[in-house]
Design a protein around this motif. Structure first.
Motif, mmCIF file in Angstrom:
data_model
loop_
_atom_site.group_PDB
_atom_site.id
_atom_site.type_symbol
_atom_site.label_atom_id
_atom_site.label_comp_id
_atom_site.label_asym_id
_atom_site.label_seq_id
_atom_site.Cartn_x
_atom_site.Cartn_y
_atom_site.Cartn_z
ATOM 1 N N GLN A 279 0.311 -1.538 0.075
ATOM 2 C CA GLN A 279 0.479 0.060 0.115
ATOM 3 C C GLN A 279 0.916 0.885 0.077
ATOM 4 O O GLN A 279 1.695 1.310 0.530
ATOM 5 C CB GLN A 279 -0.971 0.189 1.346
ATOM 6 C CG GLN A 279 -1.924 1.162 0.671
ATOM 7 C CD GLN A 279 -2.576 0.444 2.012
ATOM 8 O OE1 GLN A 279 -3.140 -0.136 3.760
ATOM 9 N NE2 GLN A 279 -4.510 1.039 2.181
ATOM 10 N N PHE A 280 0.840 1.750 -0.560
ATOM 11 C CA PHE A 280 1.273 3.752 -0.821
ATOM 12 C C PHE A 280 1.135 4.142 0.747
ATOM 13 O O PHE A 280 -0.373 4.288 1.184
ATOM 14 C CB PHE A 280 0.800 4.367 -1.478
ATOM 15 C CG PHE A 280 0.870 3.865 -2.997
ATOM 16 C CD1 PHE A 280 2.621 4.362 -3.688
ATOM 17 C CD2 PHE A 280 0.457 2.974 -4.075
ATOM 18 C CE1 PHE A 280 3.169 4.233 -4.893
ATOM 19 C CE2 PHE A 280 1.431 3.188 -5.498
ATOM 20 C CZ PHE A 280 1.741 3.627 -5.458
ATOM 21 N N ILE A 281 2.030 4.903 1.083
ATOM 22 C CA ILE A 281 2.082 5.928 2.247
ATOM 23 C C ILE A 281 2.564 6.905 2.228
ATOM 24 O O ILE A 281 3.264 6.810 1.158
ATOM 25 C CB ILE A 281 2.546 4.565 3.440
ATOM 26 C CG1 ILE A 281 3.776 4.052 3.400
ATOM 27 C CG2 ILE A 281 1.442 3.805 3.604
ATOM 28 C CD1 ILE A 281 4.897 4.170 4.525
ATOM 29 N N ASP A 282 2.953 7.704 2.984
ATOM 30 C CA ASP A 282 3.918 9.147 2.265
ATOM 31 C C ASP A 282 3.414 9.978 1.753
ATOM 32 O O ASP A 282 3.540 10.013 0.893
ATOM 33 C CB ASP A 282 4.673 8.218 2.794
ATOM 34 C CG ASP A 282 5.975 10.219 3.116
ATOM 35 O OD1 ASP A 282 5.104 11.455 3.862
ATOM 36 O OD2 ASP A 282 7.545 9.901 3.024
ATOM 37 N N ASN A 283 1.959 9.922 1.508
ATOM 38 C CA ASN A 283 1.086 10.638 0.160
ATOM 39 C C ASN A 283 1.510 10.298 -1.051
ATOM 40 O O ASN A 283 2.162 11.079 -1.406
ATOM 41 C CB ASN A 283 1.685 12.025 0.471
ATOM 42 C CG ASN A 283 0.776 13.457 -0.637
ATOM 43 O OD1 ASN A 283 -0.679 12.835 -1.057
ATOM 44 N ND2 ASN A 283 1.104 14.430 -0.470
ATOM 45 N N GLY A 284 1.862 9.117 -1.166
ATOM 46 C CA GLY A 284 2.145 8.158 -2.281
ATOM 47 C C GLY A 284 3.943 7.864 -2.428
ATOM 48 O O GLY A 284 4.594 7.959 -3.253
ATOM 49 N N ARG A 285 4.660 8.749 -1.524
ATOM 50 C CA ARG A 285 6.138 8.746 -1.481
ATOM 51 C C ARG A 285 6.504 7.203 -1.977
ATOM 52 O O ARG A 285 8.027 7.305 -1.909
ATOM 53 C CB ARG A 285 6.814 9.679 -0.657
ATOM 54 C CG ARG A 285 6.258 11.150 -1.588
ATOM 55 C CD ARG A 285 7.164 12.508 -0.577
ATOM 56 N NE ARG A 285 6.969 12.323 0.293
ATOM 57 C CZ ARG A 285 5.915 13.220 1.004
ATOM 58 N NH1 ARG A 285 5.118 14.313 -0.220
ATOM 59 N NH2 ARG A 285 5.336 13.415 2.289
ATOM 60 N N ARG A 286 5.772 6.691 -0.735
ATOM 61 C CA ARG A 286 6.988 5.295 -0.196
ATOM 62 C C ARG A 286 5.832 3.984 -0.438
ATOM 63 O O ARG A 286 4.421 4.523 -0.539
ATOM 64 C CB ARG A 286 7.318 5.597 1.135
ATOM 65 C CG ARG A 286 8.451 5.889 1.162
ATOM 66 C CD ARG A 286 8.508 6.441 3.715
ATOM 67 N NE ARG A 286 8.073 6.676 3.902
ATOM 68 C CZ ARG A 286 8.084 6.817 5.278
ATOM 69 N NH1 ARG A 286 8.883 5.833 5.770
ATOM 70 N NH2 ARG A 286 6.562 7.577 5.785
ATOM 71 N N LEU A 287 5.852 2.903 -0.467
ATOM 72 C CA LEU A 287 5.239 1.781 -0.789
ATOM 73 C C LEU A 287 5.527 1.394 0.952
ATOM 74 O O LEU A 287 6.469 0.091 0.837
ATOM 75 C CB LEU A 287 5.929 1.163 -1.560
ATOM 76 C CG LEU A 287 4.969 1.191 -3.513
ATOM 77 C CD1 LEU A 287 6.039 1.277 -3.874
ATOM 78 C CD2 LEU A 287 3.535 1.270 -3.477
ATOM 79 N N LEU A 288 4.936 0.407 1.721
ATOM 80 C CA LEU A 288 4.711 -0.291 2.625
ATOM 81 C C LEU A 288 4.555 -1.804 2.007
ATOM 82 O O LEU A 288 3.121 -2.271 1.654
ATOM 83 C CB LEU A 288 3.945 0.057 3.797
ATOM 84 C CG LEU A 288 3.682 -0.272 4.725
ATOM 85 C CD1 LEU A 288 5.168 -0.678 5.531
ATOM 86 C CD2 LEU A 288 2.499 -0.397 6.324
ATOM 87 N N LEU A 289 5.612 -2.858 2.514
ATOM 88 C CA LEU A 289 4.907 -4.005 1.932
ATOM 89 C C LEU A 289 5.295 -5.028 2.775
ATOM 90 O O LEU A 289 5.969 -4.945 3.986
ATOM 91 C CB LEU A 289 5.927 -4.173 1.108
ATOM 92 C CG LEU A 289 6.272 -3.235 -0.466
ATOM 93 C CD1 LEU A 289 7.633 -3.000 -0.752
ATOM 94 C CD2 LEU A 289 5.363 -3.506 -1.333
ATOM 95 N N VAL A 290 4.428 -6.118 2.436
ATOM 96 C CA VAL A 290 4.312 -7.269 3.426
ATOM 97 C C VAL A 290 4.274 -8.237 2.795
ATOM 98 O O VAL A 290 4.078 -8.322 1.535
ATOM 99 C CB VAL A 290 3.339 -7.097 4.590
ATOM 100 C CG1 VAL A 290 3.041 -8.923 5.312
ATOM 101 C CG2 VAL A 290 3.108 -6.119 5.043
ATOM 102 N N ASP A 291 5.752 -9.465 2.941
ATOM 103 C CA ASP A 291 5.798 -10.892 2.205
ATOM 104 C C ASP A 291 4.798 -11.355 2.907
ATOM 105 O O ASP A 291 4.603 -11.005 4.857
ATOM 106 C CB ASP A 291 6.717 -11.432 2.452
ATOM 107 C CG ASP A 291 7.752 -10.062 1.376
ATOM 108 O OD1 ASP A 291 6.879 -9.605 0.623
ATOM 109 O OD2 ASP A 291 8.699 -10.477 0.934
ATOM 110 N N ILE A 292 4.462 -12.696 2.966
ATOM 111 C CA ILE A 292 3.219 -13.844 3.493
ATOM 112 C C ILE A 292 3.817 -14.785 3.340
ATOM 113 O O ILE A 292 3.845 -14.993 1.770
ATOM 114 C CB ILE A 292 1.934 -13.117 3.100
ATOM 115 C CG1 ILE A 292 0.720 -11.752 3.716
ATOM 116 C CG2 ILE A 292 1.211 -14.388 3.822
ATOM 117 C CD1 ILE A 292 0.513 -11.527 2.878
ATOM 118 N N ASP A 293 3.897 -15.864 3.723
ATOM 119 C CA ASP A 293 3.931 -17.225 3.942
ATOM 120 C C ASP A 293 2.953 -18.198 3.199
ATOM 121 O O ASP A 293 1.806 -17.915 4.119
ATOM 122 C CB ASP A 293 4.723 -17.815 5.280
ATOM 123 C CG ASP A 293 5.311 -19.407 4.913
ATOM 124 O OD1 ASP A 293 5.246 -19.851 3.825
ATOM 125 O OD2 ASP A 293 5.116 -19.738 6.167
#
Length: 387
Positions: A369-383
């Motif tokens: 999901q984009f965060i920080d007004n679109g400047r960064r991507l927050l990513l989660v890897d799932i097993d």
């Protein structure tokens, strides 16, 4: 070795769209003096069997199959096995024995599928012979597609109408083996080239489910019928197939429900992580992921896919930072395209399809999901296995 009376037995192909029999494959048997039938398969596999005797046996069986196929419903097709090894023995421009037999039988050639076996021993004449089969009106199938000797360029050059998945590869994949994604990819490739897929060797419900997941147009195997001398009625397996298909659909609906639940959990997790990430708080302020046992790691990237933060992984009851991937760019990964295409405009959570992670060798999904007004991507890897 060739003692016995040659004759054909028929194993049906079940149409996955209707559950009805769409056609049959002719297989060789020998009847001994006591009336017992034995498979001729070992003779074809034995290099000591004289080739001339095998060709004679094969033609006798084919003759028997064609003569009795007149009893089959008019919408069925008949699959006849052809070995490229024998094609190499033909003289240039020699009439094809199989087409001579077909013409003599009076069977409409459009009801015939010539199934090319043992492609590893294919001769240079094979494309020409396949072209002649097609000109006569018959269709072409490639057997054992995906086996070790199958070369995609040679297969595609023949422009087959039907591909039969290699039975051992298919069965191993259906049991959850590592070849599962490979078989699915082969099936998808076949579909894109306009081929129908046959899954043979379907002996269990799990194998049928995997065949349906691969998009198989026809299934063949002991789950429905062993090869028999007599022909089955077209609707012999409709009821059984309908029950098995409904069971498969219910399983897929249950999987979908689990995916919806996962998305809800991810939305909760991302809401927590977003507040943490945008505040710049240390990893020690993150709660333990007790409610998310499938969580592998958390990290952030810039809009161009370059990793900005260490991987955070929950190990030994604490968050551990792994900075080996700082500066690595992941924009080539499929989930990143998905994020850019779907996640930016709506700022919504996206979830990738399952893939094998090259660094950990695990099957994963990635949520982002984009965060920080679109400047960064927050990513989660799932097993994926943990789901």
């Amino acid at each position: 070795m060739l003692d016995g009376l040659p004759f054909a037995v028929f194993q049906p192909f079940i149409d996955t769209a209707t559950g009805r029999i769409a056609g049959v494959e002719a297989l060789a048997r020998l009847r001994d003096a006591n009336g017992q039938a034995h498979s001729a398969g070992p003779l074809f596999a034995d290099p000591k069997t004289p080739p001339a005797a095998l060709r004679r046996l094969d033609r006798q069986v084919r003759e028997d199959a064609l003569s009795r196929f007149h009893q089959a419903p008019s919408d069925w097709f008949l699959s006849l096995n052809i070995s490229p090894r024998w094609i190499s023995r033909l003289r240039p421009a020699q009439p094809l024995p199989s087409l001579i037999q077909l013409q003599r039988s009076g069977i409409d050639p459009t009801r015939i599928v010539f199934e090319i076996t043992e492609l590893g021993g294919a001769s240079q004449r094979l494309p020409d012979v396949v072209s002649r089969y097609r000109e006569a009106g018959a269709r072409i199938a490639i057997d054992d597609f995906g086996a070790g000797y199958s070369q995609l360029d040679r297969v595609l050059a023949l422009q087959p109408d039907i591909l039969k998945l290699d039975m051992r590869l298919f069965q191993e994949a259906a049991r959850g083996g590592p070849s599962g994604e490979v078989v699915k990819a082969l099936a998808q490739m076949a579909e894109k080239t306009g081929c129908w897929i046959i899954a043979e060797g379907v002996e269990t419900e799990a194998e049928l489910n995997f065949a349906l997941e691969c998009g198989a147009r026809y299934v063949q195997g002991f789950l429905f019928a062993r090869p028999e001398e007599a022909l089955f009625a077209s609707d012999a397996f409709v009821g059984r197939f309908a029950r098995l298909r409904d069971s498969y659909v219910q399983q897929k609906l249950a999987e979908r429900a689990r995916l919806v639940s996962l998305r809800q959990q991810l939305a909760e997790l991302m809401s927590e992580l977003r507040l943490w990430a945008e505040s710049g708080a240390p990893a020690t302020s993150l709660k333990a992921p007790d409610n998310y046992p499938w969580l592998l790691r958390i990290y952030q990237c810039d809009r161009h896919g370059t990793q900005l933060t260490p991987n955070l992984e929950w190990r030994k009851q604490s968050w551990q930072a792994d900075d080996r991937y700082l500066g690595h760019n992941w924009s080539w990964r499929p989930y990143f395209y998905q994020l850019l295409a779907e996640g930016w405009e709506e700022r919504r959570l996206t979830l990738s399809t399952t893939y094998r992670d090259a660094t950990s060798n695990q099957y994963c999904l990635t949520a982002g999901q984009f965060i920080d007004n679109g400047r960064r991507l927050l990513l989660v890897d799932i097993d994926a296995a943990g789901l």
